[in-house]
Design a protein around this motif. Structure first.
Motif, PDB file in Angstrom:
ATOM      1  N   MET A 129      -1.228  37.758  33.678  1.00 46.01           N
ATOM      2  CA  MET A 129      -0.454  37.136  32.602  1.00 46.01           C
ATOM      3  C   MET A 129      -0.341  38.037  31.376  1.00 46.01           C
ATOM      4  O   MET A 129       0.005  37.570  30.292  1.00 46.01           O
ATOM      5  N   SER A 130      -0.626  39.323  31.524  1.00 46.24           N
ATOM      6  CA  SER A 130      -0.581  40.234  30.378  1.00 46.24           C
ATOM      7  C   SER A 130       0.853  40.508  29.954  1.00 46.24           C
ATOM      8  O   SER A 130       1.801  40.256  30.695  1.00 46.24           O
ATOM      9  N   LYS A 131       0.995  41.079  28.777  1.00 43.44           N
ATOM     10  CA  LYS A 131       2.327  41.315  28.218  1.00 43.44           C
ATOM     11  C   LYS A 131       3.146  42.273  29.074  1.00 43.44           C
ATOM     12  O   LYS A 131       4.277  41.985  29.440  1.00 43.44           O
ATOM     13  N   ASP A 132       2.585  43.426  29.397  1.00 46.49           N
ATOM     14  CA  ASP A 132       3.332  44.447  30.118  1.00 46.49           C
ATOM     15  C   ASP A 132       3.137  44.375  31.625  1.00 46.49           C
ATOM     16  O   ASP A 132       4.015  44.792  32.383  1.00 46.49           O
ATOM     17  N   GLY A 133       1.976  43.875  32.081  1.00 46.12           N
ATOM     18  CA  GLY A 133       1.641  43.988  33.493  1.00 46.12           C
ATOM     19  C   GLY A 133       1.841  42.749  34.319  1.00 46.12           C
ATOM     20  O   GLY A 133       1.495  42.742  35.512  1.00 46.12           O
ATOM     21  N   ARG A 134       2.395  41.688  33.763  1.00 44.06           N
ATOM     22  CA  ARG A 134       2.417  40.444  34.525  1.00 44.06           C
ATOM     23  C   ARG A 134       3.346  40.503  35.734  1.00 44.06           C
ATOM     24  O   ARG A 134       3.111  39.800  36.711  1.00 44.06           O
ATOM     25  N   GLU A 135       4.373  41.307  35.692  1.00 43.56           N
ATOM     26  CA  GLU A 135       5.245  41.426  36.866  1.00 43.56           C
ATOM     27  C   GLU A 135       4.674  42.412  37.876  1.00 43.56           C
ATOM     28  O   GLU A 135       4.627  42.132  39.075  1.00 43.56           O
ATOM     29  N   SER A 136       4.211  43.562  37.395  1.00 42.42           N
ATOM     30  CA  SER A 136       3.776  44.615  38.310  1.00 42.42           C
ATOM     31  C   SER A 136       2.498  44.259  39.055  1.00 42.42           C
ATOM     32  O   SER A 136       2.366  44.546  40.254  1.00 42.42           O
ATOM     33  N   THR A 137       1.538  43.639  38.367  1.00 41.81           N
ATOM     34  CA  THR A 137       0.267  43.341  39.029  1.00 41.81           C
ATOM     35  C   THR A 137       0.441  42.278  40.114  1.00 41.81           C
ATOM     36  O   THR A 137      -0.154  42.373  41.186  1.00 41.81           O
ATOM     37  N   ARG A 138       1.259  41.289  39.858  1.00 37.23           N
ATOM     38  CA  ARG A 138       1.515  40.280  40.892  1.00 37.23           C
ATOM     39  C   ARG A 138       2.303  40.889  42.058  1.00 37.23           C
ATOM     40  O   ARG A 138       2.042  40.583  43.227  1.00 37.23           O
ATOM     41  N   ALA A 139       3.273  41.748  41.721  1.00 34.63           N
ATOM     42  CA  ALA A 139       4.075  42.383  42.766  1.00 34.63           C
ATOM     43  C   ALA A 139       3.211  43.256  43.661  1.00 34.63           C
ATOM     44  O   ALA A 139       3.489  43.387  44.866  1.00 34.63           O
ATOM     45  N   PHE A 140       2.169  43.861  43.108  1.00 31.91           N
ATOM     46  CA  PHE A 140       1.290  44.711  43.903  1.00 31.91           C
ATOM     47  C   PHE A 140       0.613  43.904  45.001  1.00 31.91           C
ATOM     48  O   PHE A 140       0.479  44.368  46.142  1.00 31.91           O
ATOM     49  N   PHE A 141       0.191  42.683  44.702  1.00 35.41           N
ATOM     50  CA  PHE A 141      -0.389  41.816  45.727  1.00 35.41           C
ATOM     51  C   PHE A 141       0.697  41.233  46.627  1.00 35.41           C
ATOM     52  O   PHE A 141       0.538  41.172  47.849  1.00 35.41           O
ATOM     53  N   ARG A 142       1.801  40.835  46.021  1.00 30.77           N
ATOM     54  CA  ARG A 142       2.846  40.124  46.770  1.00 30.77           C
ATOM     55  C   ARG A 142       3.610  41.055  47.716  1.00 30.77           C
ATOM     56  O   ARG A 142       3.880  40.708  48.870  1.00 30.77           O
ATOM     57  N   GLU A 143       3.965  42.246  47.252  1.00 28.65           N
ATOM     58  CA  GLU A 143       4.862  43.129  48.000  1.00 28.65           C
ATOM     59  C   GLU A 143       4.162  44.325  48.628  1.00 28.65           C
ATOM     60  O   GLU A 143       4.727  44.970  49.527  1.00 28.65           O
ATOM     61  N   HIS A 144       2.968  44.638  48.168  1.00 25.35           N
ATOM     62  CA  HIS A 144       2.272  45.829  48.663  1.00 25.35           C
ATOM     63  C   HIS A 144       0.902  45.511  49.251  1.00 25.35           C
ATOM     64  O   HIS A 144       0.096  46.417  49.469  1.00 25.35           O
ATOM     65  N   ALA A 145       0.626  44.236  49.497  1.00 24.99           N
ATOM     66  CA  ALA A 145      -0.612  43.807  50.166  1.00 24.99           C
ATOM     67  C   ALA A 145      -1.852  44.420  49.536  1.00 24.99           C
ATOM     68  O   ALA A 145      -2.806  44.769  50.226  1.00 24.99           O
ATOM     69  N   ALA A 146      -1.828  44.552  48.214  1.00 26.67           N
ATOM     70  CA  ALA A 146      -2.983  45.054  47.454  1.00 26.67           C
ATOM     71  C   ALA A 146      -3.479  46.402  47.964  1.00 26.67           C
ATOM     72  O   ALA A 146      -4.652  46.726  47.854  1.00 26.67           O
ATOM     73  N   GLY A 147      -2.568  47.203  48.519  1.00 29.68           N
ATOM     74  CA  GLY A 147      -2.929  48.549  48.938  1.00 29.68           C
ATOM     75  C   GLY A 147      -3.274  48.711  50.397  1.00 29.68           C
ATOM     76  O   GLY A 147      -3.519  49.830  50.851  1.00 29.68           O
ATOM     77  N   PHE A 148      -3.303  47.617  51.162  1.00 25.68           N
ATOM     78  CA  PHE A 148      -3.567  47.712  52.596  1.00 25.68           C
ATOM     79  C   PHE A 148      -2.269  48.014  53.342  1.00 25.68           C
ATOM     80  O   PHE A 148      -1.283  47.293  53.174  1.00 25.68           O
ATOM     81  N   PRO A 149      -2.243  49.041  54.198  1.00 25.26           N
ATOM     82  CA  PRO A 149      -1.046  49.287  55.008  1.00 25.26           C
ATOM     83  C   PRO A 149      -1.008  48.346  56.205  1.00 25.26           C
ATOM     84  O   PRO A 149      -2.036  47.838  56.646  1.00 25.26           O
ATOM     85  N   ASP A 150       0.183  48.128  56.720  1.00 22.28           N
ATOM     86  CA  ASP A 150       0.352  47.301  57.925  1.00 22.28           C
ATOM     87  C   ASP A 150      -0.355  45.958  57.786  1.00 22.28           C
ATOM     88  O   ASP A 150      -1.025  45.489  58.712  1.00 22.28           O
ATOM     89  N   ALA A 151      -0.217  45.329  56.630  1.00 19.87           N
ATOM     90  CA  ALA A 151      -0.873  44.037  56.394  1.00 19.87           C
ATOM     91  C   ALA A 151       0.063  43.141  55.595  1.00 19.87           C
ATOM     92  O   ALA A 151       0.917  43.617  54.842  1.00 19.87           O
ATOM     93  N   GLY A 152      -0.096  41.844  55.796  1.00 18.95           N
ATOM     94  CA  GLY A 152       0.664  40.879  55.024  1.00 18.95           C
ATOM     95  C   GLY A 152      -0.048  40.556  53.725  1.00 18.95           C
ATOM     96  O   GLY A 152      -1.240  40.794  53.569  1.00 18.95           O
ATOM     97  N   ARG A 153       0.713  39.998  52.793  1.00 16.95           N
ATOM     98  CA  ARG A 153       0.129  39.718  51.480  1.00 16.95           C
ATOM     99  C   ARG A 153      -0.991  38.695  51.573  1.00 16.95           C
ATOM    100  O   ARG A 153      -1.982  38.780  50.833  1.00 16.95           O
ATOM    101  N   ARG A 154      -0.869  37.739  52.485  1.00 17.03           N
ATOM    102  CA  ARG A 154      -1.870  36.678  52.525  1.00 17.03           C
ATOM    103  C   ARG A 154      -3.195  37.167  53.102  1.00 17.03           C
ATOM    104  O   ARG A 154      -4.255  36.825  52.597  1.00 17.03           O
ATOM    105  N   GLU A 155      -3.146  37.951  54.180  1.00 14.42           N
ATOM    106  CA  GLU A 155      -4.417  38.419  54.730  1.00 14.42           C
ATOM    107  C   GLU A 155      -5.096  39.399  53.783  1.00 14.42           C
ATOM    108  O   GLU A 155      -6.319  39.406  53.656  1.00 14.42           O
TER     109      GLU A 155
END
Length: 335
Positions: A129-155
């Motif tokens: 919920m930060s001023k600058d990072g609220r879109e990017s940090t959520r997108a990192f989990f949502r669209e990039h699986a928090a850095g895991f390759p070949d993985a879905g966001r939920r797992e």
């Protein structure tokens, strides 16, 4: 770049009229603020205010007697410019709890899927919920699986939810969540490296150690963790090689060697030894990790542990040198 959300403290009396004059009116003039009813009640004798901006920003204000607290991912009114900032654990519980409930509701309204991961939502709330990072940090989990390759966001998110829900790192929430950053764009390499520290903490905890992050050493640097039990006191530094496709090095083995060498010749060299190096290859896809696992390259620092975690909880790796940690309960060693 704004930092993770913290509270501003005003040791002054704030009436309803002063709130409207010195907070609402300037924000209304500058960014189209409006006062709305808070979504949640608060105890402890506090009067609460919620301000919503046309650009999606939100601000919270709680006041009683001769003190008040402000939090917002928006511009700060000039009346509060010279106030001191405090963390979530440093202010009255009722105010912290109220602000947390307000912002978590906003977070889950914007990204409903995160509601299934309550502890992770809470833990990363200062950046989600930060001023600058609220879109990017959520997108990192949502669209990039928090850095895991070949993985879905939920797992991927479940992997960190299960670890964070143990409460092991709750005390260090501000410093650890802040590692994810508050950049206005997704820096997958840097963010993945930040999550590598959470993977390392999970490995240590699963192996039976207590962990404390950000250990200052005599060189003026900080090493990532101190791992302890009744008989052990070990410093751990973590590095995370970029996937080979994202870097100039010729292949995964070179990626591991080069990244570890950079860490060894820099921070660990200045420290003068005595730390265990963790090389986290969790960003590597199956074929890249297989090449590293089969060759088990040296990383020019001993002791060292090279490993790869998957969202299902499996961690596979190998060691170099005499590692002063018993990690067999956390890592499946291939050597």
């Amino acid at each position: 770049m704004a930092r993770p959300l913290r509270f501003r403290y005003s040791p002054q009396s704030w009436s309803e009229q002063r709130v409207r004059r010195e907070i609402l009116q300037p924000l209304r003039s500058n960014i189209g603020a409006r006062a709305v009813s808070p979504q949640f009640d608060v105890n402890g004798g506090w009067e609460t205010h919620r301000f919503e901006m046309q650009n999606g920003d939100v601000a919270l204000f709680a006041r009683r007697d001769d003190e008040a607290y402000w939090m917002g991912n928006t511009e700060t009114p000039s009346a509060l410019w010279k106030t001191d900032k405090y963390g979530w654990r440093e202010i009255p519980y009722h105010v912290s709890r109220w602000a947390q409930r307000e912002l978590l509701a906003d977070l889950h309204d914007g990204d409903p899927w995160l509601a299934d991961y309550p502890h992770l939502s809470w833990y990363f709330l200062p950046v989600f919920m930060s001023k600058d990072g609220r879109e990017s940090t959520r997108a990192f989990f949502r669209e990039h699986a928090a850095g895991f390759p070949d993985a879905g966001r939920r797992e991927a998110t479940r992997f960190f939810e299960e670890f964070l829900s143990t409460g092991t790192l709750d005390e260090y929430r501000h410093v650890m969540s802040g590692k994810l950053g508050t950049s206005d764009h997704v820096d997958r390499v840097r963010m993945s490296a930040a999550m590598g520290e959470f993977v390392a903490a999970k490995v240590l905890v699963d192996a039976g150690y207590d962990v404390v992050p950000e250990i200052e050493v005599t060189t003026g640097h900080s090493l990532d963790f101190r791992a302890t039990d009744d008989e052990t006191n070990v410093l751990v530094e973590v590095t995370r090689p970029q996937p080979p496709a994202n870097r100039a090095a010729a292949g995964p083995v070179a990626a591991v060697r080069d990244t570890a060498e950079t860490k060894t010749n820099g921070q660990l060299a200045e420290h003068g030894g005595g730390a265990t190096l963790f090389v986290d290859c969790s960003s590597f896809r199956d074929d890249a990790w297989a090449a590293v696992r089969d060759e088990r390259p040296d990383v020019r620092h001993r002791p060292a542990v090279v490993y790869r975690a998957r969202p299902n909880g499996r961690v596979e790796g190998y060691s170099k040198g005499s590692v002063p940690l018993e990690l067999a309960d956390a890592i499946e060693f291939v050597d």
